[in-house]
Design an enzyme around this catalytic site. Structure first.
Site, PDB file in Angstrom:
ATOM      1  N   PHE A   1      68.508 -13.336 -12.629  1.00 49.33           N
ATOM      2  CA  PHE A   1      68.079 -14.554 -13.311  1.00 49.33           C
ATOM      3  C   PHE A   1      66.935 -14.285 -14.292  1.00 49.33           C
ATOM      4  O   PHE A   1      66.852 -14.908 -15.355  1.00 49.33           O
ATOM      5  CB  PHE A   1      67.660 -15.619 -12.299  1.00 49.33           C
ATOM      6  CG  PHE A   1      68.805 -16.152 -11.479  1.00 49.33           C
ATOM      7  CD1 PHE A   1      70.083 -16.208 -12.005  1.00 49.33           C
ATOM      8  CD2 PHE A   1      68.616 -16.594 -10.175  1.00 49.33           C
ATOM      9  CE1 PHE A   1      71.147 -16.699 -11.275  1.00 49.33           C
ATOM     10  CE2 PHE A   1      69.681 -17.089  -9.431  1.00 49.33           C
ATOM     11  CZ  PHE A   1      70.947 -17.139  -9.978  1.00 49.33           C
TER      12      PHE A   1
ATOM     13  N   LYS B   1      66.824 -18.778 -21.261  1.00 49.41           N
ATOM     14  CA  LYS B   1      66.353 -19.866 -20.406  1.00 49.41           C
ATOM     15  C   LYS B   1      64.829 -19.985 -20.464  1.00 49.41           C
ATOM     16  O   LYS B   1      64.282 -21.084 -20.647  1.00 49.41           O
ATOM     17  CB  LYS B   1      66.806 -19.614 -18.964  1.00 49.41           C
ATOM     18  CG  LYS B   1      66.230 -20.614 -17.971  1.00 49.41           C
ATOM     19  CD  LYS B   1      66.813 -20.468 -16.573  1.00 49.41           C
ATOM     20  CE  LYS B   1      66.359 -19.224 -15.874  1.00 49.41           C
ATOM     21  NZ  LYS B   1      66.761 -19.217 -14.447  1.00 49.41           N
TER      22      LYS B   1
ATOM     23  N   ASP C   1      56.295 -24.361   1.226  1.00 48.34           N
ATOM     24  CA  ASP C   1      57.348 -25.251   0.734  1.00 48.34           C
ATOM     25  C   ASP C   1      56.659 -26.394  -0.017  1.00 48.34           C
ATOM     26  O   ASP C   1      55.723 -27.013   0.509  1.00 48.34           O
ATOM     27  CB  ASP C   1      58.144 -25.798   1.930  1.00 48.34           C
ATOM     28  CG  ASP C   1      59.361 -26.619   1.511  1.00 48.34           C
ATOM     29  OD1 ASP C   1      59.241 -27.422   0.561  1.00 48.34           O
ATOM     30  OD2 ASP C   1      60.420 -26.477   2.146  1.00 48.34           O
ATOM     31  N   MET C   2      57.092 -26.667  -1.233  1.00 52.37           N
ATOM     32  CA  MET C   2      56.435 -27.679  -2.064  1.00 52.37           C
ATOM     33  C   MET C   2      56.399 -29.047  -1.394  1.00 52.37           C
ATOM     34  O   MET C   2      55.517 -29.867  -1.669  1.00 52.37           O
ATOM     35  CB  MET C   2      57.139 -27.779  -3.418  1.00 52.37           C
ATOM     36  CG  MET C   2      58.534 -28.357  -3.382  1.00 52.37           C
ATOM     37  SD  MET C   2      59.386 -28.273  -4.975  1.00 52.37           S
ATOM     38  CE  MET C   2      59.924 -26.570  -5.000  1.00 52.37           C
TER      39      MET C   2
ATOM     40  N   GLU D   1      62.442 -24.852 -11.805  1.00 50.24           N
ATOM     41  CA  GLU D   1      63.797 -24.414 -12.197  1.00 50.24           C
ATOM     42  C   GLU D   1      64.690 -24.441 -10.954  1.00 50.24           C
ATOM     43  O   GLU D   1      65.182 -23.428 -10.482  1.00 50.24           O
ATOM     44  CB  GLU D   1      63.791 -23.036 -12.860  1.00 50.24           C
ATOM     45  CG  GLU D   1      63.148 -21.909 -12.076  1.00 50.24           C
ATOM     46  CD  GLU D   1      63.439 -20.538 -12.696  1.00 50.24           C
ATOM     47  OE1 GLU D   1      64.474 -20.391 -13.383  1.00 50.24           O
ATOM     48  OE2 GLU D   1      62.637 -19.622 -12.472  1.00 50.24           O
TER      49      GLU D   1
ATOM     50  N   GLU E   1      71.429 -27.860  -6.069  1.00 50.22           N
ATOM     51  CA  GLU E   1      70.469 -27.031  -5.329  1.00 50.22           C
ATOM     52  C   GLU E   1      69.267 -27.866  -4.904  1.00 50.22           C
ATOM     53  O   GLU E   1      68.190 -27.347  -4.644  1.00 50.22           O
ATOM     54  CB  GLU E   1      70.054 -25.813  -6.168  1.00 50.22           C
ATOM     55  CG  GLU E   1      71.206 -24.822  -6.333  1.00 50.22           C
ATOM     56  CD  GLU E   1      70.831 -23.545  -7.069  1.00 50.22           C
ATOM     57  OE1 GLU E   1      69.624 -23.330  -7.323  1.00 50.22           O
ATOM     58  OE2 GLU E   1      71.743 -22.761  -7.387  1.00 50.22           O
TER      59      GLU E   1
END
Length: 652
Positions: free
Chosen positions: A343, A349, A436-437, A452, A461
């Site tokens: 990626f 991107k 973890d956000m 992203e 996702e």
């Protein structure tokens, strides 16, 4: 010899064959045609005068079948690489004459048994003689059940009556038959979509409309039989093809479809040319004589060589074409280094993200305050840091001051982030948060939230759920990048994908959405938007469940077509006019981070001209998972796929 070695091209379409008449002397037949420049022959295996019913009355033959030589006249590798067996064209299993019908069944089974004994890669079946082909299909289906690896190519004339193209005349179609796709579809349905049943398309002098041609590219075409009478004559007297035929040939080359040239020379070559006349087809080919239809081969080779080379991105993606992959679950699973690396190579991107961040910084902080105000930017789902780098480059480009929080739940990626910050000297600018956000308590509110988390279908996702959890530490007037994203679907013919799913012989695989680099598919109608999510989402009644009913109109000149499933895409607005996405009509050029998604149908749906396709799709949310359900309700009703997420879901 191949049509030519083109850089990066390993497809079967490099090889060109020739259709020949029956010849008892198979070694000589092969020698003449291989030396004449062709790579393989499509040759009858059995003497065309043979009929089983006559054989029974001829005791002198001692039951020996009149094949073209024994298996030892060629080496095993010659049989398997240079010969495609041509099943006798007189065979008619749906004849009204019982003797012809019985003879046909016996001969068909004998010839395919012999081809199997020779380890041929393929056999060419004659086209059905009329609109009704049930008995022919029954016999072929019986053979397919016990066949080794041989492909059976069903000969189908490329014909369809259209307003813009007169239908070609073919003895293989009945008077009432105007669309040869219907003939193919009837046959393959009777044979249960068998993966070893393919198509050899007879390309004639006239072609149907572009939409009608397009649907064939989702079907399992292995060869295109190009007739010499389909060629025009150029100014120098040599064969050439119309612009429409040329475009079709390039389409065949791009889909690894092999060309087979058929027929006798129909051009009077200029005086002094080295072409043999039509009555010299049996002459020995030596250094002074050319194959009688070599000029047709040379022209096909010229078209092949003239093609644009594959772009670097396409060469990179070659191995992924029509290969089904389960979508990533980055929330539930920690990504591996190799996935991150793939990626991170997508510079397009990140340049789009950098553009979006630049515009947001310029809007947020006026020039006179550029040196006074520090913008708080949070990258949620930072991975190994490409968005952190893009953010800092945007700050440098705009002359704005930045304080960055890089939030990442994968402890392995956090190790890389720490190393990157130290290597780049970002210690005073970037704070790494291993969390973890959705669980993190931010020490301050963010001006800009960058993520992203998009999947091939936009929300697959769980970007909505993740950003809902992170939104609490975005300022009231804060900016989310991306600010919105929409998913899209369109119906496709995708015989290969359907057979790959079907090969698993279970329900689960038919109720799974796959990430796939779509190649051998026919896109039957323009995309329709499905679900849209906007961030920040200020509604007090947040709900990420969605439902959409869609109606697709297939262009009337397409003719009938088979829908094997739906291709899914997304388009995202990062900030204002900066977008990125993979929806075909607006796709960001040269971006490879996302392949489309594919939603299969357990039972393919046949669409007739003028009959709309009605599709329903749901995004369902539970306490531990999110999943999609989908179905078709018109022109026929399918089952609702993936009820309660029983086969496929995304874990929260």
């Amino acid at each position: 010899m191949p049509l030519g070695e083109r850089s990066g091209d390993k497809s079967d379409s490099r090889y060109c064959g020739v259709e020949t008449e029956f010849n008892d002397d198979m070694p000589q037949l092969l020698f003449v045609n291989i030396n004449g420049g062709f790579d393989f022959v499509v040759a009858p295996l059995m003497n065309p005068d043979y009929r089983p019913s006559l054989m029974d009355n001829d005791r002198s033959r001692s039951g020996v079948l009149p094949f073209a030589g024994s298996d030892i006249v060629l080496s095993p590798s010659q049989w398997s690489t240079h010969v495609v067996g041509k099943i006798s064209s007189w065979i008619d299993l749906d004849s009204e004459d019982e003797i012809v019908r019985n003879d046909s069944e016996i001969a068909l089974k004998q010839e395919i048994a012999w081809a199997s004994h020779l380890s041929l890669q393929a056999c060419l079946l004659p086209a059905p003689k009329g609109a009704s082909c049930a008995n022919y299909a029954r016999c072929v289906n019986q053979i397919l059940q016990n066949l080794n690896s041989i492909q059976l190519w069903l000969r189908i004339p490329l014909e369809k009556s259209d307003d813009d193209a007169m239908s070609g005349n073919s003895d293989n179609l009945s008077d009432g038959q105007v669309d040869s796709w219907e003939l193919w579809n009837s046959f393959r349905l009777l044979c249960e979509h068998h993966s070893q049943l393919s198509i050899a398309l007879d390309v004639l002098s006239s072609l149907p409309s572009a939409n009608s041609l397009g649907r064939w590219f989702g079907e399992p075409i292995k060869a295109a039989i190009l007739h010499t009478n389909a060629f025009l004559t150029n100014a120098r007297g040599y064969p050439c093809l119309s612009k429409r035929h040329q475009k079709l040939m390039v389409g065949f080359f791009n889909h690894s479809i092999q060309i087979v040239i058929s027929g006798k020379p129909v051009h009077s070559f200029p005086a002094g040319s080295s072409e043999l006349s039509a009555n010299h087809t049996d002459n020995h080919i030596d250094g002074t004589q050319r194959h009688p239809i070599r000029s047709y081969l040379d022209y096909v080779g010229y078209l092949y060589q003239r093609m644009e080379p594959l772009p670097e991105q396409e060469r990179f993606e070659l191995g992924y074409r029509d290969f089904l992959q389960s979508p990533l679950q980055p929330l539930m699973d920690n990504l591996e280094a190799q996935t991150y690396e793939t990626f991170e190579k997508d510079t397009v991107k990140y340049s789009q993200y950098q553009r979006a961040i630049c515009k947001a910084l310029l809007d947020r902080i006026p020039d006179e305050k550029a040196s006074l105000v520090t913008t708080v930017l949070m990258v949620v789902g930072a991975g190994r840091g490409p968005l952190v780098r893009a953010s800092l480059q945007a700050a440098e480009e705009t002359g704005r001051k930045l304080r960055v929080y890089a939030v990442e739940k994968n402890p392995n990626a956090v190790v890389t982030l720490h190393s990157l910050v130290k290597l780049e000297g970002w210690e005073n600018i970037v704070t790494i948060v291993s969390s973890d956000m959705r669980c993190w308590d931010a020490p301050e509110k963010a001006d800009i939230l960058v993520s992203e988390l998009l999947g091939s279908f936009g929300d697959n996702e769980l970007s909505p759920e993740c950003l809902d959890g992170a939104q609490r530490f975005l300022k009231q007037d804060g900016i989310s990048i991306p600010s919105s994203y929409t998913s899209f679907i369109q119906p496709v013919t995708a015989a290969k994908l359907y057979n790959d799913v079907k090969s698993h012989k279970d329900l689960v695989h038919f109720e799974t959405a796959y990430v796939v680099k779509l190649h051998s598919v026919a896109r039957l109608a323009p995309c329709h938007p499905v679900f849209t999510f906007t961030h920040p989402e200020c509604s007090t009644k947040k709900n990420n469940q969605r439902y959409k009913k869609l109606q697709f109109e297939i262009p009337s000149d397409t003719g009938s077509a088979m829908v094997h499933g739906f291709a899914g895409y997304f388009d995202a607005t990062l900030y204002k006019d900066v977008h990125l996405g993979i929806e075909p009509s607006t796709a960001t050029p040269n971006m490879f981070s996302w392949f489309p998604i594919f939603f299969p149908l357990r039972t393919p749906v046949c669409i007739r001209p003028g009959s709309p396709l009605e599709v329903h799709i749901w995004r369902c949310c539970g306490s531990t998972k999110v999943w999609y359900e989908w179905c078709a309700t018109s022109p026929t009703q399918s089952a609702i796929h993936n009820t309660n997420g029983r086969s496929y879901w995304v874990g929260l």
